[in-house]
Structure formats: structure tokens, C-alpha cells
Design a protein around this motif. Structure first.
Motif, PDB file in Angstrom:
ATOM      1  N   ALA A 108      -0.404   4.838  -1.235  1.00  0.00           N
ATOM      2  CA  ALA A 108      -0.682   5.897  -0.261  1.00  0.00           C
ATOM      3  C   ALA A 108       0.098   7.163  -0.582  1.00  0.00           C
ATOM      4  CB  ALA A 108      -0.334   5.403   1.149  1.00  0.00           C
ATOM      5  N   ALA A 132      -0.828   4.749   5.146  1.00  0.00           N
ATOM      6  CA  ALA A 132      -1.843   5.810   5.198  1.00  0.00           C
ATOM      7  C   ALA A 132      -1.698   6.647   6.459  1.00  0.00           C
ATOM      8  CB  ALA A 132      -3.240   5.200   5.123  1.00  0.00           C
ATOM      9  N   GLN A 177       0.815  -1.215   0.000  1.00  0.00           N
ATOM     10  CA  GLN A 177       0.000   0.000   0.000  1.00  0.00           C
ATOM     11  C   GLN A 177       0.849   1.266   0.000  1.00  0.00           C
ATOM     12  OE1 GLN A 177      -3.399  -0.197  -0.129  1.00  0.00           O
ATOM     13  NE2 GLN A 177      -3.106  -2.406  -0.285  1.00  0.00           N
ATOM     14  N   THR A 217       0.576   2.130   9.426  1.00  0.00           N
ATOM     15  CA  THR A 217       0.345   1.874   8.007  1.00  0.00           C
ATOM     16  C   THR A 217       0.877   3.044   7.190  1.00  0.00           C
ATOM     17  OG1 THR A 217      -1.812   2.969   7.971  1.00  0.00           O
ATOM     18  CG2 THR A 217      -1.770   0.628   8.594  1.00  0.00           C
TER      19      THR A 217
END
Length: 308
Positions: A100, A181, A96, A179
Motif C-alpha cells: 500500500a 490502504a 499489505q 487497513t
């Protein structure tokens, strides 16, 4: 605010080769690397944390480094041998991450800001294409994170890099405390007006040449394990930008520490003997991770720097 730039340095080596156009700090040859490894000394702060009948270790890293810093000293090697899991702020293998990085909301810049940003890219020998698609705050943070290359400091030699390589080589599990994000939310404020003010302040720091001495100061303080000096590298400005920088520090550092401490405690409670490497600035102030972990019932013993 160096916290943003250092955090951006972690993102750079983790998954985004945005600085390919710029000369790097040269990697020594194999013989020199063997010598550096054999001569490695302890650097940075290290704690042993104990609860639930077993130990974990908390290491204060810095997201830039020199080639010699790739190798752990005796105390960190011992902590490694007594643990079974590496824990970092961010997992570089997180699929991710790039998503992101490039999924941040758009931020329209006026012509003057565009030209200021372009000038700093040129000064850092970066092409606009190398940073294309990134939020302007991430662009300026990426530029700033390599400002120390002239002084031999580079995100490629961050301690997390060598620890991660060692873990991958041994098949050791790697866990992330945040994370991609969540890190993006720390780097870029949700309010557009706040983001523009922070961009202007960051560009001014680059334009006035403030970054190199600040990064040198941070690196020197970290190498000594001097947390007080580390947190005081930037002298007070007594100017209108103070409030902006205080809010940056709250969001990037203290505002993340409660969640980081809770996640460290949860990993430890699951039975893992973890070596946790997070930015050393998280170890200072009233929300310092060692203090928060002590409040959660850990016995906390500082191993580095060694008591005089």
C-alpha cells in the motif's frame, strides 16, 4: 499539520525503515532500561469503557516517544492485566502495508518542488534512495516525523511499539482498526491539486523550522495527558494555508473517528476485552472517540489524567 507527521511516524516503525541513514535516539543499555521500567509513571490519557457486561480500555497514544516512554505506568499496566486483546490503528504485521505504501498514484513535481524536497532529505541526513518509490507527501511526512530526534523524540519509541512487543511476547491477539490502504487514503488526498498544495505547505513548515517546536509541544502535552493543550499546540495562522490545514485535520483526524468508534464497538461486542491504543488527537474535539463511544451506549470513565 502534525497529525500527518505523527501518523507517518506510526507507519515508519510499523513496516518501513526509511530513516536508516539518520542517527536515532540512542537506546539505553540493559541496566538503564530495567531502571526506567521500575520507575515508569503514567503518561497520556486513558479511559475505561463499559458495555455488554464487560470492560475495555481506550488509551490515547502519540506516535513518537522517548526511551522511558516504552514502559507503561501503573494505570496502563492494570488496564493491560484486565484485557485480553491489543487493538491498534494499524497492524504492523499486515503483509499489505509495504504494498500500500508503494502503490500510491504518481505525483509529478516541478523542478523547484523536487529541489525543495531533496534539500529537506539532505537536512534530515536521508538519502533519496531511502524514500524512493514513495508518494512525495509520504516522503515529506517521513522526513517530518523524525524532526524531533534532536529533542530526543523518535518514532521507534512510540507507545504502540512497546505494547505490540508485549503482546507478541505474550501471544496476545492484535487487531487493527484500519487497513494499510485506508491509512494511505487518509495521508494522501485523492485530488492531485490538493496533494500539491499540501506538499507545499508541509515543505514550508520544514523550511521555516516549525516542526520541532510543534512536536515538542505535542509530546509535552501528551505526557501530561492534557487533551486541551494537545489540540491547541499549533497557534492559529490566520493565513491562506488555514483552509488547507483544516481540511487535512478533517481527513486525518475527525473524518476517521466515526469508523474507528464503530469498529471499537464491534470488537467489544464480540466479547473481547480490548486495550485500544490510538492517537491521542482522536480523543479531542466534537468527534472525540470517548464522546462517540458514549453515544453508542458505553459507560465512559476517564482514568488518566487522574482528577485533581
Amino acid at each position: 499539520m502534525p497529525v500527518r507527521y505523527l501518523l507517518a511516524g506510526l507507519l515508519l516503525w510499523a513496516g518501513a525503515a526509511f530513516a536508516q541513514d539518520c542517527p536515532t535516539v540512542p537506546m539505553p543499555g540493559a541496566a538503564k532500561l530495567r531502571q526506567l521500567e521500575s520507575e515508569a509513571v503514567d503518561r497520556g490519557p486513558l479511559w475505561r469503557i463499559r458495555r455488554d457486561g464487560h470492560d475495555s480500555y481506550l488509551y490515547g497514544s502519540i506516535h513518537i516517544g522517548r526511551p522511558a516512554w516504552l514502559f507503561p505506568g501503573p494505570a496502563l499496566r492494570q488496564a493491560w492485566s484486565r484485557t485480553d486483546t491489543l487493538v491498534l490503528e494499524l497492524d504492523p504485521g499486515d503483509p499489505q502495508l509495504m504494498q500500500a505504501l508503494r502503490a500510491m498514484p504518481a505525483m509529478e513535481l516541478d523542478l523547484r518542488s523536487q529541489k525543495r524536497l531533496q534539500a529537506q532529505m539532505l537536512a534530515a541526513c536521508l538519502s533519496e534512495q531511502s524514500l524512493a518509490g514513495l508518494h512525495p507527501l509520504l516522503q515529506v511526512a517521513s522526513i517530518a516525523s523524525i524532526a524531533g530526534r534532536a529533542d530526543g523524540l523518535d518514532p521507534a519509541y512510540a507507545q504502540e511499539m512497546s505494547l505490540l512487543a508485549r503482546a507478541r511476547g505474550e501471544g496476545r491477539p492484535v487487531h487493527a482498526l484500519e487497513t494499510a490502504a485506508e491509512q494511505m487514503a487518509a495521508l494522501v488526498p485523492a485530488d492531485a491539486a490538493t496533494a500539491k498544495r499540501e506538499l507545499s505547505v508541509s515543505l514550508e513548515q520544514l523550511e521555516k523550522g516549525r516542526l520541532r517546536p510543534m512536536l515538542r509541544g505535542l509530546a509535552d502535552a501528551w505526557e501530561r495527558g492534557d487533551l486541551q493543550a494537545l489540540s491547541q499546540v499549533e497557534p492559529p495562522c490566520n493565513c491562506p494555508d488555514d483552509d488547507i490545514e483544516r481540511e487535512q485535520l478533517r481527513r486525518l483526524n475527525d473524518g476517521r473517528n466515526e469508523a474507528l468508534a464503530q469498529r471499537i464497538a464491534a470488537l467489544h461486542a464480540s466479547g473481547k476485552r480490548a486495550l485500544v491504543a490510538v492517537g491521542a488527537l482522536h480523543m479531542s474535539g466534537t468527534k472525540a472517540l470517548p464522546l462517540l463511544l458514549k453515544q453508542q451506549g458505553f459507560e465512559v470513565e476517564q482514568l488518566l489524567p487522574k482528577p485533581r
